[in-house]
Design a protein around this motif. Structure first.
Motif, PDB file in Angstrom:
ATOM      1  N   GLU A 154      -4.505 -10.599   8.987  1.00 51.98           N
ATOM      2  CA  GLU A 154      -5.681 -10.911   9.290  1.00 51.98           C
ATOM      3  C   GLU A 154      -6.780  -9.418   8.878  1.00 51.98           C
ATOM      4  O   GLU A 154      -7.836  -9.570   8.537  1.00 51.98           O
ATOM      5  CB  GLU A 154      -6.261 -10.540  11.080  1.00 51.98           C
ATOM      6  N   THR A 155      -6.609  -8.118   8.776  1.00 49.11           N
ATOM      7  CA  THR A 155      -7.259  -7.139   8.649  1.00 49.11           C
ATOM      8  C   THR A 155      -6.567  -6.928   7.406  1.00 49.11           C
ATOM      9  O   THR A 155      -7.317  -5.271   6.488  1.00 49.11           O
ATOM     10  CB  THR A 155      -7.154  -6.099   9.869  1.00 49.11           C
ATOM     11  N   GLY A 156      -5.656  -6.725   6.810  1.00 49.20           N
ATOM     12  CA  GLY A 156      -5.011  -5.734   5.727  1.00 49.20           C
ATOM     13  C   GLY A 156      -4.408  -4.476   6.484  1.00 49.20           C
ATOM     14  O   GLY A 156      -2.983  -3.655   5.515  1.00 49.20           O
ATOM     15  N   ASN A 157      -4.522  -3.901   7.410  1.00 44.40           N
ATOM     16  CA  ASN A 157      -4.208  -2.210   8.060  1.00 44.40           C
ATOM     17  C   ASN A 157      -2.591  -2.874   8.444  1.00 44.40           C
ATOM     18  O   ASN A 157      -2.253  -3.307   9.045  1.00 44.40           O
ATOM     19  CB  ASN A 157      -4.823  -2.591   9.189  1.00 44.40           C
ATOM     20  N   VAL A 158      -2.512  -1.265   7.491  1.00 44.62           N
ATOM     21  CA  VAL A 158      -0.716  -0.896   8.546  1.00 44.62           C
ATOM     22  C   VAL A 158      -0.680  -0.297  10.139  1.00 44.62           C
ATOM     23  O   VAL A 158      -1.469   0.473   9.819  1.00 44.62           O
ATOM     24  CB  VAL A 158      -0.031   0.288   7.178  1.00 44.62           C
ATOM     25  N   PRO A 196       3.409   4.156  13.080  1.00 51.00           N
ATOM     26  CA  PRO A 196       3.125   5.220  12.134  1.00 51.00           C
ATOM     27  C   PRO A 196       2.697   5.699  10.716  1.00 51.00           C
ATOM     28  O   PRO A 196       2.355   6.344  10.589  1.00 51.00           O
ATOM     29  CB  PRO A 196       4.219   6.103  12.683  1.00 51.00           C
ATOM     30  N   ASP A 197       2.991   4.346  10.489  1.00 53.00           N
ATOM     31  CA  ASP A 197       2.451   4.471   9.191  1.00 53.00           C
ATOM     32  C   ASP A 197       0.884   4.320   8.961  1.00 53.00           C
ATOM     33  O   ASP A 197      -0.059   3.898   9.700  1.00 53.00           O
ATOM     34  CB  ASP A 197       3.269   3.299   8.276  1.00 53.00           C
ATOM     35  N   ASN A 198       0.511   4.607   7.529  1.00 52.60           N
ATOM     36  CA  ASN A 198      -1.126   3.940   7.270  1.00 52.60           C
ATOM     37  C   ASN A 198      -1.770   3.761   5.804  1.00 52.60           C
ATOM     38  O   ASN A 198      -0.388   3.735   5.252  1.00 52.60           O
ATOM     39  CB  ASN A 198      -2.123   5.511   7.681  1.00 52.60           C
ATOM     40  N   GLY A 199      -2.212   2.969   5.934  1.00 51.91           N
ATOM     41  CA  GLY A 199      -2.865   2.020   4.487  1.00 51.91           C
ATOM     42  C   GLY A 199      -3.905   1.173   5.012  1.00 51.91           C
ATOM     43  O   GLY A 199      -3.529   0.396   6.026  1.00 51.91           O
ATOM     44  N   ARG A 200      -4.426  -0.112   3.922  1.00 50.89           N
ATOM     45  CA  ARG A 200      -4.570  -1.117   3.710  1.00 50.89           C
ATOM     46  C   ARG A 200      -3.735  -1.520   2.627  1.00 50.89           C
ATOM     47  O   ARG A 200      -3.948  -1.208   1.519  1.00 50.89           O
ATOM     48  CB  ARG A 200      -5.765  -0.540   3.704  1.00 50.89           C
ATOM     49  N   VAL A 201      -3.856  -3.270   2.820  1.00 54.08           N
ATOM     50  CA  VAL A 201      -3.663  -3.675   1.867  1.00 54.08           C
ATOM     51  C   VAL A 201      -5.064  -4.645   1.919  1.00 54.08           C
ATOM     52  O   VAL A 201      -5.887  -5.264   2.883  1.00 54.08           O
ATOM     53  CB  VAL A 201      -2.764  -5.294   2.158  1.00 54.08           C
ATOM     54  N   PRO A 248       0.300  -1.060   0.337  1.00 52.76           N
ATOM     55  CA  PRO A 248       0.223  -0.041  -0.175  1.00 52.76           C
ATOM     56  C   PRO A 248       0.581   1.309  -0.163  1.00 52.76           C
ATOM     57  O   PRO A 248       0.491   2.006   0.073  1.00 52.76           O
ATOM     58  CB  PRO A 248      -1.064   0.033   1.426  1.00 52.76           C
ATOM     59  N   HIS A 249       1.952   0.786   0.183  1.00 52.79           N
ATOM     60  CA  HIS A 249       3.201   2.121   0.079  1.00 52.79           C
ATOM     61  C   HIS A 249       2.900   3.162  -1.373  1.00 52.79           C
ATOM     62  O   HIS A 249       2.536   2.429  -2.289  1.00 52.79           O
ATOM     63  CB  HIS A 249       4.765   2.021   0.557  1.00 52.79           C
ATOM     64  N   PRO A 250       3.180   4.315  -2.034  1.00 47.66           N
ATOM     65  CA  PRO A 250       2.972   4.953  -2.719  1.00 47.66           C
ATOM     66  C   PRO A 250       3.893   4.681  -3.955  1.00 47.66           C
ATOM     67  O   PRO A 250       2.729   4.807  -4.960  1.00 47.66           O
ATOM     68  CB  PRO A 250       2.849   6.485  -2.186  1.00 47.66           C
ATOM     69  N   LYS A 251       4.863   4.194  -3.846  1.00 44.87           N
ATOM     70  CA  LYS A 251       5.688   3.885  -4.663  1.00 44.87           C
ATOM     71  C   LYS A 251       5.109   2.265  -4.965  1.00 44.87           C
ATOM     72  O   LYS A 251       5.850   1.265  -5.736  1.00 44.87           O
ATOM     73  CB  LYS A 251       7.534   4.231  -4.372  1.00 44.87           C
ATOM     74  N   GLY A 252       4.424   0.999  -4.544  1.00 42.29           N
ATOM     75  CA  GLY A 252       4.155  -0.222  -4.689  1.00 42.29           C
ATOM     76  C   GLY A 252       5.011  -1.071  -3.717  1.00 42.29           C
ATOM     77  O   GLY A 252       6.048  -0.454  -3.806  1.00 42.29           O
ATOM     78  N   GLY A 253       5.111  -2.252  -4.747  1.00 40.39           N
ATOM     79  CA  GLY A 253       6.814  -3.182  -4.635  1.00 40.39           C
ATOM     80  C   GLY A 253       5.926  -4.298  -3.775  1.00 40.39           C
ATOM     81  O   GLY A 253       4.554  -4.391  -3.601  1.00 40.39           O
TER      82      GLY A 253
END
Length: 113
Positions: free
Chosen positions: A79-83, A86-91, A50-55
């Motif tokens: 389990e949830t995909g939550n980052v 202090p980072d944020n995002g979701r897979v 989910p990082h802006p640069k992906g991968g």
């Protein structure tokens, strides 16, 4: 997302998934990383950070029910995909079912390509 719109697909036997090592499968045109944790659970997430640069995520390090992104070291709850802060995002996560030694992963109909 409604479970009634999901279809489970066999992706391999449990022994084909090494403990704490990700394995990429392709399902309905999606690359999905499947992880087997040391406590015997199996999780499936989209193989895209989910990082802006992906991968890719499949080569990340698994600790408990968390994955550490191999490129950015973001901590992701399998389990949830939550980052985790202090980072944020979701897979995107996918339901997994174990049946007679086989691993089944579900995707929604609208995700099919």
């Amino acid at each position: 997302m409604s479970l009634s719109n999901e279809a489970f697909y066999p992706v391999g036997s449990l022994d084909q998934f090494m403990i704490q090592v990700g394995r990429v499968i392709e399902l309905n045109g999606l690359q999905i990383a499947v992880f087997r944790t040391s406590d015997g659970n199996v999780f499936a997430i989209r193989n895209q950070s989910p990082h802006p640069k992906g991968g890719p995520l499949a080569e990340g390090i698994v600790s408990g029910h968390y994955l550490y992104d191999p490129l950015y070291d973001w901590k992701i709850d399998l389990e949830t995909g939550n980052v985790q802060a202090p980072d944020n995002g979701r897979v995107q996560t996918y339901p997994v079912r174990l049946e007679d030694g086989q691993v089944w992963v579900a995707t929604s109909e609208f995700l099919a390509v």
